[in-house]
Design a protein around this motif. Structure first.
Motif, PDB file in Angstrom:
ATOM      1  N   ILE A  25       0.876  -1.172   0.000  1.00 47.80           N
ATOM      2  CA  ILE A  25       0.000   0.000   0.000  1.00 47.80           C
ATOM      3  C   ILE A  25       0.912   1.221   0.000  1.00 47.80           C
ATOM      4  CG2 ILE A  25      -1.809   1.257   1.211  1.00 47.80           C
ATOM      5  CD1 ILE A  25      -2.611  -1.497   2.435  1.00 47.80           C
ATOM      6  N   MET A  26       0.791   2.018  -1.049  1.00 47.63           N
ATOM      7  CA  MET A  26       1.662   3.170  -1.227  1.00 47.63           C
ATOM      8  C   MET A  26       1.054   4.409  -0.576  1.00 47.63           C
ATOM      9  SD  MET A  26       3.980   1.715  -3.119  1.00 47.63           S
ATOM     10  CE  MET A  26       4.935   3.028  -3.861  1.00 47.63           C
ATOM     11  N   LYS A  27       1.882   5.403  -0.326  1.00 47.22           N
ATOM     12  CA  LYS A  27       1.376   6.716   0.082  1.00 47.22           C
ATOM     13  C   LYS A  27       0.622   7.252  -1.132  1.00 47.22           C
ATOM     14  CE  LYS A  27       5.349   7.671   3.015  1.00 47.22           C
ATOM     15  NZ  LYS A  27       6.567   8.480   3.177  1.00 47.22           N
ATOM     16  N   GLY A  28      -0.566   7.745  -0.946  1.00 44.89           N
ATOM     17  CA  GLY A  28      -1.364   8.196  -2.079  1.00 44.89           C
ATOM     18  C   GLY A  28      -2.450   7.192  -2.396  1.00 44.89           C
ATOM     19  N   ASP A  29      -2.790   7.062  -3.657  1.00 45.72           N
ATOM     20  CA  ASP A  29      -3.940   6.263  -4.067  1.00 45.72           C
ATOM     21  C   ASP A  29      -3.567   5.020  -4.867  1.00 45.72           C
ATOM     22  OD1 ASP A  29      -5.655   8.077  -2.873  1.00 45.72           O
ATOM     23  OD2 ASP A  29      -5.793   9.312  -4.666  1.00 45.72           O
ATOM     24  N   LYS A  30      -2.415   4.416  -4.585  1.00 48.51           N
ATOM     25  CA  LYS A  30      -2.012   3.216  -5.313  1.00 48.51           C
ATOM     26  C   LYS A  30      -1.735   2.062  -4.358  1.00 48.51           C
ATOM     27  CE  LYS A  30       0.013   5.244  -9.420  1.00 48.51           C
ATOM     28  NZ  LYS A  30       1.155   5.278 -10.312  1.00 48.51           N
ATOM     29  N   GLU A  31      -2.073   0.870  -4.838  1.00 50.65           N
ATOM     30  CA  GLU A  31      -1.757  -0.370  -4.144  1.00 50.65           C
ATOM     31  C   GLU A  31      -1.224  -1.338  -5.191  1.00 50.65           C
ATOM     32  OE1 GLU A  31      -5.176  -1.787  -2.021  1.00 50.65           O
ATOM     33  OE2 GLU A  31      -5.530   0.155  -1.089  1.00 50.65           O
ATOM     34  N   LEU A  32      -0.271  -2.175  -4.795  1.00 53.72           N
ATOM     35  CA  LEU A  32       0.310  -3.135  -5.719  1.00 53.72           C
ATOM     36  C   LEU A  32       0.341  -4.507  -5.065  1.00 53.72           C
ATOM     37  CD1 LEU A  32       2.498  -0.391  -5.877  1.00 53.72           C
ATOM     38  CD2 LEU A  32       2.604  -1.504  -8.061  1.00 53.72           C
ATOM     39  N   VAL A  33       0.102  -5.535  -5.866  1.00 54.68           N
ATOM     40  CA  VAL A  33       0.243  -6.917  -5.424  1.00 54.68           C
ATOM     41  C   VAL A  33       1.163  -7.597  -6.416  1.00 54.68           C
ATOM     42  CG1 VAL A  33      -0.920  -9.107  -5.012  1.00 54.68           C
ATOM     43  CG2 VAL A  33      -2.054  -6.967  -4.387  1.00 54.68           C
ATOM     44  N   GLY A  34       2.214  -8.239  -5.898  1.00 57.65           N
ATOM     45  CA  GLY A  34       3.141  -8.919  -6.780  1.00 57.65           C
ATOM     46  C   GLY A  34       4.037  -9.861  -6.005  1.00 57.65           C
ATOM     47  N   THR A  35       4.909 -10.537  -6.734  1.00 58.55           N
ATOM     48  CA  THR A  35       5.862 -11.454  -6.126  1.00 58.55           C
ATOM     49  C   THR A  35       7.134 -10.682  -5.800  1.00 58.55           C
ATOM     50  OG1 THR A  35       4.963 -13.272  -7.431  1.00 58.55           O
ATOM     51  CG2 THR A  35       7.130 -13.609  -6.453  1.00 58.55           C
ATOM     52  N   LEU A  70      10.117  -0.349  -6.839  1.00 64.11           N
ATOM     53  CA  LEU A  70       9.423   0.619  -5.993  1.00 64.11           C
ATOM     54  C   LEU A  70      10.417   1.362  -5.128  1.00 64.11           C
ATOM     55  CD1 LEU A  70       6.430  -1.490  -4.631  1.00 64.11           C
ATOM     56  CD2 LEU A  70       6.425   0.124  -6.511  1.00 64.11           C
ATOM     57  N   ASN A  71      10.244   2.657  -5.003  1.00 65.93           N
ATOM     58  CA  ASN A  71      11.049   3.465  -4.098  1.00 65.93           C
ATOM     59  C   ASN A  71      10.499   3.295  -2.686  1.00 65.93           C
ATOM     60  OD1 ASN A  71      11.941   5.687  -2.482  1.00 65.93           O
ATOM     61  ND2 ASN A  71      12.540   6.747  -4.372  1.00 65.93           N
ATOM     62  N   GLY A  72      11.329   2.894  -1.753  1.00 69.32           N
ATOM     63  CA  GLY A  72      10.896   2.645  -0.388  1.00 69.32           C
ATOM     64  C   GLY A  72      10.303   3.855   0.308  1.00 69.32           C
ATOM     65  N   ASN A  73      10.660   5.080  -0.126  1.00 72.25           N
ATOM     66  CA  ASN A  73      10.103   6.288   0.495  1.00 72.25           C
ATOM     67  C   ASN A  73       8.607   6.424   0.270  1.00 72.25           C
ATOM     68  OD1 ASN A  73      12.493   7.282   1.590  1.00 72.25           O
ATOM     69  ND2 ASN A  73      13.051   8.301  -0.312  1.00 72.25           N
ATOM     70  N   ASN A  74       8.068   5.757  -0.742  1.00 69.84           N
ATOM     71  CA  ASN A  74       6.657   5.898  -1.079  1.00 69.84           C
ATOM     72  C   ASN A  74       5.785   4.768  -0.540  1.00 69.84           C
ATOM     73  OD1 ASN A  74       7.132   8.289  -2.563  1.00 69.84           O
ATOM     74  ND2 ASN A  74       7.884   7.066  -4.250  1.00 69.84           N
ATOM     75  N   ILE A  75       6.384   3.827   0.184  1.00 76.95           N
ATOM     76  CA  ILE A  75       5.638   2.692   0.713  1.00 76.95           C
ATOM     77  C   ILE A  75       5.098   3.035   2.092  1.00 76.95           C
ATOM     78  CG2 ILE A  75       5.814   0.301   1.489  1.00 76.95           C
ATOM     79  CD1 ILE A  75       7.978  -0.087  -0.687  1.00 76.95           C
ATOM     80  N   ALA A  76       3.800   2.796   2.295  1.00 78.57           N
ATOM     81  CA  ALA A  76       3.174   3.055   3.590  1.00 78.57           C
ATOM     82  C   ALA A  76       3.007   1.770   4.396  1.00 78.57           C
ATOM     83  CB  ALA A  76       1.822   3.735   3.399  1.00 78.57           C
ATOM     84  N   ILE A  77       2.512   0.695   3.764  1.00 77.71           N
ATOM     85  CA  ILE A  77       2.215  -0.554   4.465  1.00 77.71           C
ATOM     86  C   ILE A  77       2.577  -1.735   3.578  1.00 77.71           C
ATOM     87  CG2 ILE A  77       0.389  -1.978   5.512  1.00 77.71           C
ATOM     88  CD1 ILE A  77      -1.207   0.606   5.952  1.00 77.71           C
ATOM     89  N   LEU A  78       3.138  -2.784   4.181  1.00 76.65           N
ATOM     90  CA  LEU A  78       3.409  -4.048   3.497  1.00 76.65           C
ATOM     91  C   LEU A  78       2.566  -5.126   4.153  1.00 76.65           C
ATOM     92  CD1 LEU A  78       7.299  -3.870   3.363  1.00 76.65           C
ATOM     93  CD2 LEU A  78       5.712  -3.421   1.491  1.00 76.65           C
ATOM     94  N   VAL A  79       1.877  -5.918   3.330  1.00 73.05           N
ATOM     95  CA  VAL A  79       1.035  -7.011   3.847  1.00 73.05           C
ATOM     96  C   VAL A  79       1.503  -8.304   3.180  1.00 73.05           C
ATOM     97  CG1 VAL A  79      -1.303  -7.872   4.157  1.00 73.05           C
ATOM     98  CG2 VAL A  79      -0.906  -5.403   4.033  1.00 73.05           C
ATOM     99  N   PRO A  80       2.267  -9.136   3.911  1.00 73.16           N
ATOM    100  CA  PRO A  80       2.723 -10.400   3.334  1.00 73.16           C
ATOM    101  C   PRO A  80       1.553 -11.299   2.967  1.00 73.16           C
ATOM    102  CG  PRO A  80       3.953  -9.892   5.324  1.00 73.16           C
ATOM    103  CD  PRO A  80       2.808  -8.912   5.249  1.00 73.16           C
TER     104      PRO A  80
END
Length: 87
Positions: A25-35, A70-80
């Motif tokens: 879950i990124m800062k802002g309005d984006k979310e990504l799911v991947g390996t 992904l730039n780590g500065n823009n990451i808000a939450i990680l969900v394994p």
């Protein structure tokens, strides 16, 4: 090393996720799911087989990507193992 999960460091948890799905879950309005393929000390991440979810004024836009850095500065939450879509 102790097996008590409360003594697990954040970097150790992320390291255990390499090769498996992760919901970012990124800062802002984006979310990504991947390996997760790799990360560094700044939590810059390389993901493969990515689905990007973006909230726009028209609704939710879904984009498929082969690989992303992904730039780590823009990451808000990680969900394994997580996903924004209910299964």
């Amino acid at each position: 090393m102790s097996t008590n999960p409360s003594q697990l460091l954040p970097s150790e948890l992320i390291d255990r996720c390499i090769g498996s799905k992760i919901w970012v879950i990124m800062k802002g309005d984006k979310e990504l799911v991947g390996t997760l393929r790799g990360f560094d000390v700044y939590v810059n991440m390389v993901l493969e087989d990515v689905t990007e979810y973006e909230i726009t004024s028209e609704g939710r836009r879904i984009t498929k990507l082969d690989q992303i850095l992904l730039n780590g500065n823009n990451i808000a939450i990680l969900v394994p193992g997580g996903s924004p879509d209910p299964e």
